[in-house]
Write a protein that holds these residues in place. Structure first.
Motif, short mmCIF file in Angstrom:
data_model
loop_
_atom_site.label_atom_id
_atom_site.label_comp_id
_atom_site.label_asym_id
_atom_site.label_seq_id
_atom_site.Cartn_x
_atom_site.Cartn_y
_atom_site.Cartn_z
N MET A 27 -16.70 -10.01 25.21
CA MET A 27 -16.46 -11.00 26.00
C MET A 27 -15.04 -11.43 25.69
O MET A 27 -14.34 -10.80 25.10
CB MET A 27 -16.99 -12.35 25.26
CG MET A 27 -18.68 -12.50 25.49
SD MET A 27 -19.65 -14.01 25.03
CE MET A 27 -19.01 -13.73 23.03
N PRO A 28 -14.57 -12.31 26.72
CA PRO A 28 -13.07 -12.55 26.83
C PRO A 28 -12.61 -13.45 25.58
O PRO A 28 -13.45 -13.92 24.82
CB PRO A 28 -12.84 -13.39 27.89
CG PRO A 28 -14.14 -13.37 28.72
CD PRO A 28 -15.03 -12.80 27.98
N ARG B 162 -18.90 -19.10 28.23
CA ARG B 162 -18.54 -17.95 28.96
C ARG B 162 -17.49 -16.94 28.20
O ARG B 162 -17.13 -15.81 28.59
CB ARG B 162 -17.85 -18.35 30.05
CG ARG B 162 -18.96 -19.13 31.18
CD ARG B 162 -18.16 -19.60 32.57
NE ARG B 162 -19.12 -19.71 33.55
CZ ARG B 162 -20.14 -20.79 33.31
NH1 ARG B 162 -20.12 -21.82 32.22
NH2 ARG B 162 -21.00 -21.03 34.42
N ASP B 163 -17.10 -17.38 26.96
CA ASP B 163 -16.14 -16.61 25.93
C ASP B 163 -16.44 -17.03 24.61
O ASP B 163 -17.04 -17.99 24.25
CB ASP B 163 -14.78 -16.80 26.54
CG ASP B 163 -13.99 -17.91 26.09
OD1 ASP B 163 -14.00 -18.41 25.04
OD2 ASP B 163 -13.66 -18.77 27.02
N GLU C 261 -22.44 -15.23 26.52
CA GLU C 261 -22.50 -14.13 27.78
C GLU C 261 -21.31 -14.64 28.87
O GLU C 261 -21.50 -15.58 29.48
CB GLU C 261 -23.71 -14.08 28.27
CG GLU C 261 -24.08 -13.10 29.31
CD GLU C 261 -23.55 -11.80 29.03
OE1 GLU C 261 -22.84 -11.17 29.66
OE2 GLU C 261 -24.34 -10.98 27.99
N ASP C 262 -20.37 -13.57 28.99
CA ASP C 262 -19.58 -13.69 30.23
C ASP C 262 -20.01 -13.27 31.42
O ASP C 262 -19.53 -13.88 32.40
CB ASP C 262 -18.20 -12.87 29.83
CG ASP C 262 -18.45 -11.55 29.70
OD1 ASP C 262 -19.53 -11.19 29.29
OD2 ASP C 262 -17.48 -10.68 30.11
N ASP C 263 -21.24 -12.97 31.85
CA ASP C 263 -21.67 -12.47 33.05
C ASP C 263 -22.56 -13.70 33.32
O ASP C 263 -23.78 -13.77 32.78
CB ASP C 263 -22.39 -11.22 32.92
CG ASP C 263 -22.94 -10.57 34.27
OD1 ASP C 263 -23.54 -11.48 35.05
OD2 ASP C 263 -22.89 -9.38 34.47
N ASP D 21 -14.03 -11.48 20.82
CA ASP D 21 -15.30 -10.67 21.11
C ASP D 21 -16.38 -11.20 19.88
O ASP D 21 -16.08 -11.97 19.21
CB ASP D 21 -14.99 -9.04 20.70
CG ASP D 21 -14.55 -8.54 19.26
OD1 ASP D 21 -15.28 -9.43 18.72
OD2 ASP D 21 -13.88 -7.89 19.10
#
Length: 144
Positions: free
Chosen positions: A56-57, A33-34, A9-11, A60
């Motif tokens: 996600m960066p 995070r990515d 999860e990138d958030d 995906d």
């Protein structure tokens, strides 16, 4: 040993909430995070379950899910803001075990994770033994 949940999860706020709820229920957690980090951690840690965001960066969530399915059967719950029927169908077609739309109730996500892990049963737990920081993958004949 408690199950290991990889939270892709990138958030950071959402990831922190999920980590807190899962740890409160006795799970171990790791955070990516990515998408590329998620794939790398999946290979290195052999988690028991993955919570996977789609947007996600770098890589995906759809690509991450496809990569995970090429490697094996790690259970995956998609957690995403994409709520169209086509998105849900895409996730399930690619092999997701469940699909949760944001915003979500973290207690429900934990309950869904427990249900998925119950369905998977002891078969996946038997393929990776964990003793402290040591993991032994019986299928791949690897230790780390």
């Amino acid at each position: 040993m408690n199950a290991l949940v990889l939270i892709a999860e990138d958030d950071a706020e959402i990831a922190g909430i999920l980590e807190a709820y899962f740890r409160r229920e006795g799970f171990r957690t790791s955070h990516a995070r990515d998408g590329q980090v998620a794939l790398d951690l999946h290979a290195a840690l052999k988690p028991d379950l993955i919570l996977l965001d789609v947007t996600m960066p770098r890589v995906d969530g759809w690509q991450v899910l496809a990569g995970i399915r090429q490697r094996g059967g790690t259970p995956v719950i998609m957690i995403t803001a994409l709520d169209a029927d086509l998105d849900r169908l895409q996730g399930l077609r690619l092999g997701a075990d469940d699909y949760v739309v944001k915003p979500f109730n973290p207690i429900e996500v934990v309950a869904r994770a427990k249900a998925v892990l119950r369905r998977v049963g002891d078969a996946s737990a038997a393929s990776v033994l964990r003793i402290g920081n040591l993991s032994i993958d019986l299928d791949a004949y690897q230790a780390g």
